[in-house]
Motif scaffolding. Structure first.
Motif, PDB file in Angstrom:
ATOM      1  N   GLY A  67     -48.372 -70.845  29.985  1.00 11.43           N
ATOM      2  CA  GLY A  67     -48.592 -69.569  29.302  1.00 11.43           C
ATOM      3  C   GLY A  67     -49.399 -68.645  30.197  1.00 11.43           C
ATOM      4  O   GLY A  67     -49.675 -68.973  31.361  1.00 11.43           O
ATOM      5  N   THR A  69     -52.529 -67.744  29.930  1.00 14.27           N
ATOM      6  CA  THR A  69     -53.882 -68.232  30.246  1.00 14.27           C
ATOM      7  C   THR A  69     -53.825 -69.044  31.538  1.00 14.27           C
ATOM      8  O   THR A  69     -54.636 -68.844  32.453  1.00 14.27           O
ATOM      9  CB  THR A  69     -54.424 -69.114  29.094  1.00 14.27           C
ATOM     10  OG1 THR A  69     -54.516 -68.305  27.925  1.00 14.27           O
ATOM     11  CG2 THR A  69     -55.778 -69.716  29.418  1.00 14.27           C
ATOM     12  N   ASN A  72     -52.925 -66.812  34.606  1.00 13.04           N
ATOM     13  CA  ASN A  72     -54.095 -66.072  35.082  1.00 13.04           C
ATOM     14  C   ASN A  72     -55.051 -66.981  35.847  1.00 13.04           C
ATOM     15  O   ASN A  72     -55.570 -66.613  36.910  1.00 13.04           O
ATOM     16  CB  ASN A  72     -54.834 -65.429  33.898  1.00 13.04           C
ATOM     17  CG  ASN A  72     -54.131 -64.180  33.385  1.00 13.04           C
ATOM     18  OD1 ASN A  72     -53.422 -63.496  34.134  1.00 13.04           O
ATOM     19  ND2 ASN A  72     -54.315 -63.869  32.113  1.00 13.04           N
ATOM     20  N   HIS A  92     -58.501 -59.710  29.352  1.00 10.12           N
ATOM     21  CA  HIS A  92     -58.416 -60.806  28.378  1.00 10.12           C
ATOM     22  C   HIS A  92     -59.415 -61.913  28.743  1.00 10.12           C
ATOM     23  O   HIS A  92     -59.745 -62.096  29.916  1.00 10.12           O
ATOM     24  CB  HIS A  92     -56.989 -61.361  28.398  1.00 10.12           C
ATOM     25  CG  HIS A  92     -56.718 -62.344  27.321  1.00 10.12           C
ATOM     26  ND1 HIS A  92     -56.719 -63.705  27.541  1.00 10.12           N
ATOM     27  CD2 HIS A  92     -56.450 -62.171  26.007  1.00 10.12           C
ATOM     28  CE1 HIS A  92     -56.452 -64.322  26.404  1.00 10.12           C
ATOM     29  NE2 HIS A  92     -56.276 -63.414  25.457  1.00 10.12           N
ATOM     30  N   MET A 133     -55.025 -55.834  33.706  1.00 12.02           N
ATOM     31  CA  MET A 133     -53.928 -56.070  32.771  1.00 12.02           C
ATOM     32  C   MET A 133     -53.037 -54.834  32.721  1.00 12.02           C
ATOM     33  O   MET A 133     -53.522 -53.705  32.864  1.00 12.02           O
ATOM     34  CB  MET A 133     -54.482 -56.425  31.385  1.00 12.02           C
ATOM     35  CG  MET A 133     -55.286 -55.335  30.775  1.00 12.02           C
ATOM     36  SD  MET A 133     -56.519 -55.851  29.525  1.00 12.02           S
ATOM     37  CE  MET A 133     -55.855 -57.258  28.721  1.00 12.02           C
ATOM     38  N   ALA A 135     -51.232 -53.980  30.036  1.00 13.77           N
ATOM     39  CA  ALA A 135     -51.498 -53.398  28.710  1.00 13.77           C
ATOM     40  C   ALA A 135     -52.571 -54.223  28.032  1.00 13.77           C
ATOM     41  O   ALA A 135     -52.556 -55.455  28.107  1.00 13.77           O
ATOM     42  CB  ALA A 135     -50.228 -53.422  27.860  1.00 13.77           C
ATOM     43  N   ASN A 137     -54.428 -56.034  25.049  1.00 15.80           N
ATOM     44  CA  ASN A 137     -53.934 -56.708  23.849  1.00 15.80           C
ATOM     45  C   ASN A 137     -54.477 -56.120  22.559  1.00 15.80           C
ATOM     46  O   ASN A 137     -53.840 -56.197  21.522  1.00 15.80           O
ATOM     47  CB  ASN A 137     -54.264 -58.207  23.916  1.00 15.80           C
ATOM     48  CG  ASN A 137     -55.666 -58.475  24.399  1.00 15.80           C
ATOM     49  OD1 ASN A 137     -56.078 -58.021  25.460  1.00 15.80           O
ATOM     50  ND2 ASN A 137     -56.441 -59.212  23.618  1.00 15.80           N
ATOM     51  N   ASP A 162     -51.991 -58.909  34.813  1.00 11.18           N
ATOM     52  CA  ASP A 162     -51.722 -59.691  33.610  1.00 11.18           C
ATOM     53  C   ASP A 162     -50.764 -58.853  32.759  1.00 11.18           C
ATOM     54  O   ASP A 162     -51.170 -57.878  32.119  1.00 11.18           O
ATOM     55  CB  ASP A 162     -53.048 -59.957  32.881  1.00 11.18           C
ATOM     56  CG  ASP A 162     -52.853 -60.669  31.553  1.00 11.18           C
ATOM     57  OD1 ASP A 162     -51.695 -60.886  31.143  1.00 11.18           O
ATOM     58  OD2 ASP A 162     -53.878 -61.002  30.918  1.00 11.18           O
ATOM     59  N   ALA A 164     -48.928 -59.977  30.225  1.00  9.54           N
ATOM     60  CA  ALA A 164     -48.563 -60.745  29.025  1.00  9.54           C
ATOM     61  C   ALA A 164     -48.134 -59.845  27.864  1.00  9.54           C
ATOM     62  O   ALA A 164     -47.196 -60.166  27.148  1.00  9.54           O
ATOM     63  CB  ALA A 164     -49.729 -61.627  28.602  1.00  9.54           C
ATOM     64  N   SER A 185     -46.135 -64.553  29.447  1.00  8.98           N
ATOM     65  CA  SER A 185     -46.290 -65.551  28.385  1.00  8.98           C
ATOM     66  C   SER A 185     -45.075 -65.510  27.466  1.00  8.98           C
ATOM     67  O   SER A 185     -44.720 -64.435  26.967  1.00  8.98           O
ATOM     68  CB  SER A 185     -47.553 -65.217  27.597  1.00  8.98           C
ATOM     69  OG  SER A 185     -47.616 -65.979  26.428  1.00  8.98           O
ATOM     70  N   LYS A 188     -45.464 -64.329  23.621  1.00 10.45           N
ATOM     71  CA  LYS A 188     -45.708 -62.888  23.431  1.00 10.45           C
ATOM     72  C   LYS A 188     -44.394 -62.112  23.463  1.00 10.45           C
ATOM     73  O   LYS A 188     -44.355 -60.919  23.196  1.00 10.45           O
ATOM     74  CB  LYS A 188     -46.630 -62.337  24.526  1.00 10.45           C
ATOM     75  CG  LYS A 188     -47.941 -63.062  24.691  1.00 10.45           C
ATOM     76  CD  LYS A 188     -48.914 -62.768  23.586  1.00 10.45           C
ATOM     77  CE  LYS A 188     -50.260 -63.406  23.870  1.00 10.45           C
ATOM     78  NZ  LYS A 188     -51.127 -63.436  22.699  1.00 10.45           N
ATOM     79  N   CYS A 304     -57.104 -65.253  20.168  1.00 13.28           N
ATOM     80  CA  CYS A 304     -57.714 -66.407  20.813  1.00 13.28           C
ATOM     81  C   CYS A 304     -59.151 -66.611  20.345  1.00 13.28           C
ATOM     82  O   CYS A 304     -59.684 -67.687  20.451  1.00 13.28           O
ATOM     83  CB  CYS A 304     -57.686 -66.229  22.325  1.00 13.28           C
ATOM     84  SG  CYS A 304     -56.140 -65.540  22.889  1.00 13.28           S
TER      85      CYS A 304
HETATM   86  N1  PLP Z   1     -53.397 -62.072  28.581  1.00  8.00           N
HETATM   87  C1  PLP Z   1     -53.297 -61.227  27.552  1.00  8.00           C
HETATM   88  C2  PLP Z   1     -53.363 -59.752  27.804  1.00  8.00           C
HETATM   89  C3  PLP Z   1     -53.126 -61.711  26.255  1.00  8.00           C
HETATM   90  O1  PLP Z   1     -53.031 -60.868  25.231  1.00  8.00           O
HETATM   91  C4  PLP Z   1     -53.090 -63.117  26.058  1.00  8.00           C
HETATM   92  C5  PLP Z   1     -52.998 -63.678  24.699  1.00  8.00           C
HETATM   93  O2  PLP Z   1     -53.508 -63.111  23.747  1.00  8.00           O
HETATM   94  C6  PLP Z   1     -53.170 -63.945  27.171  1.00  8.00           C
HETATM   95  C7  PLP Z   1     -53.328 -63.401  28.416  1.00  8.00           C
HETATM   96  C8  PLP Z   1     -53.077 -65.438  27.031  1.00  8.00           C
HETATM   97  O3  PLP Z   1     -51.747 -65.796  26.785  1.00  8.00           O
HETATM   98  P1  PLP Z   1     -51.296 -67.261  26.349  1.00  8.00           P
HETATM   99  O4  PLP Z   1     -51.490 -67.331  24.870  1.00  8.00           O
HETATM  100  O5  PLP Z   1     -49.857 -67.333  26.754  1.00  8.00           O
HETATM  101  O6  PLP Z   1     -52.113 -68.240  27.081  1.00  8.00           O
END
Ligand code: PLP
Length: 363
Positions: A67, A69, A72, A92, A133, A135, A137, A162, A164, A185, A188, A304
């Motif tokens: 994923g 996380t 990254n 994030h 990032m 965008a 979250n 990032d 995601a 991810s 998402k 998270c």
């Molecule tokens: N990066 C961003 C911007 C996110 O919004 C998220 C999850 O909320 C992640 C990383 C982590 O993603 P994953 O749940 O796939 O580990």
């Protein structure tokens, strides 16, 4: 139930479900030499090609993992070693936690990273790894990746993006703009959870974070989660109704502003589906519970960190002060329908009346 929390996880897309089920039914381990293994390998490589095509990368530069996380963490491990690390102030937690010593690049009141501040930090920290990032979250605010990439190229720095929340929702060629790597991810995008990817430009050495059986060309050990990976690739190819969602988001934003709410990051370019609403005078937790009782799923902060709702570090970085604890995130899913919006508006209006009541009584 009305699900307006797509930024936590998009609902499963039928294309992703079909691809994941087909991979599950087929079975096999892509590392096995026999025919079942070769068939699984074929599925894995087809998914890799789809992801590479979407990101305008080479298939050999797509590393599947669990994923965003992990993607990254892998980027920071492989590209950040021996370099100063600069991260956007609203990154994030997966970036913040993997780079505890990182220097934060401040954001403006609109939530976008200040490019002048980035330029100054790059001058003070030559050869840095910059994590930004695409965008956010919580607010949906899109950072100026093109501008940041130009500054990084000029300073000999690497840029990790990032993506995601942005990939599949906005059109962009981040690698073409100059990013060294991207994190994605699957859940998402509307794929089953369990897969993500780090996609890089050619020529970068990626030392594995998870060592094991040499999978992913020695860059990520462990048997790949093929059903989730096949789902991720299929979800990336699914059409996204950006214009329709943006119109509904804007309509909801105007309605809520009429009730006294403030939309965080509204001055910046944003994801089409995301609305971060501050209701002055009412704790985010109270809003979440009231909306949940009305059958509406939204979030505060990021999924998270759910459990206890604290003031959002993202909104604090944007200078919202006490209001950072009074915001909820509404994120429309790909399959949103007008009746979902109508139900949200009705429930939010009731909430806003409650929030304003004490002020009226004391007036
Ligand atoms: N990066 C961003 C911007 C996110 O919004 C998220 C999850 O909320 C992640 C990383 C982590 O993603 P994953 O749940 O796939 O580990």
């Amino acid at each position: 139930m009305i699900y307006l929390d797509a930024n936590a996880s998009e609902p499963l897309r039928p294309e992703a479900r079909a691809a994941a089920l087909a991979a599950m039914d087929q079975g096999g381990n892509p590392s096995s030499v026999h025919r079942a293994g070769r068939a699984a390998r074929q599925l894995l490589e087809a998914a890799r090609e789809q992801v590479a095509a979407h990101c305008r990368a080479r298939p050999a530069n797509v590393i599947f993992c669990a994923g965003a996380t992990e993607a990254n963490a892998l980027a920071l491990h492989a590209l950040g070693a021996g370099r100063p690390v600069l991260i956007g102030a609203t990154e994030h937690e997966s970036i913040r936690a993997a780079a505890p010593e990182a220097i934060a690049i401040p954001v403006g009141a609109d939530g976008r990273v200040k490019l002048a501040a980035l330029a100054a930090l790059l001058a003070a920290h030559p050869g840095a790894l910059v994590c930004l990032m695409a965008a956010n979250n919580e607010t949906g605010v899109l950072h100026d990746i093109a501008g940041a990439a130009r500054l990084c190229a000029g300073a000999g720095a690497l840029l990790h993006v990032d993506a995601a929340q942005a990939i599949g929702r906005v059109e962009a060629d981040w690698l073409g703009l100059g990013a060294a790597s991207l994190a994605l991810s699957g859940h998402k995008l509307g794929a089953p959870p369990g897969a993500g990817a780090l996609v890089t430009r050619p020529g970068l050495e990626i030392r594995p974070l998870i060592k094991g059986g040499g999978q992913e060309m020695g860059r990520r050990g462990g048997t790949p989660a093929l059903p989730a990976i096949a789902g991720l690739a299929a979800a990336l190819g699914a059409p996204y109704p950006a214009a329709r969602l943006a119109a509904w988001r804007d309509e909801a934003e105007a309605f809520c502003a009429g009730l006294g709410a403030i939309a965080a990051g509204a001055g910046a370019p944003r994801l089409p589906n995301t609305l971060c609403l501050v209701l002055p005078g009412m704790r985010a937790e109270t809003q979440l519970i009231a909306l949940d009782m009305a059958g509406i799923c939204v979030s505060a902060g990021s999924a998270c960190s759910s459990g206890k709702v604290a003031a959002s570090p993202v909104l604090l970085a944007m200078g919202l002060g006490g209001m950072a604890g009074e915001a909820i995130r509404v994120s429309l899913p790909w399959n949103a329908r007008p009746e979902m919006l109508a139900a949200f508006k009705e429930a939010y209006a009731a909430l806003a009346r409650r929030a304003l009541r004490p002020a009226r009584q004391s007036a």
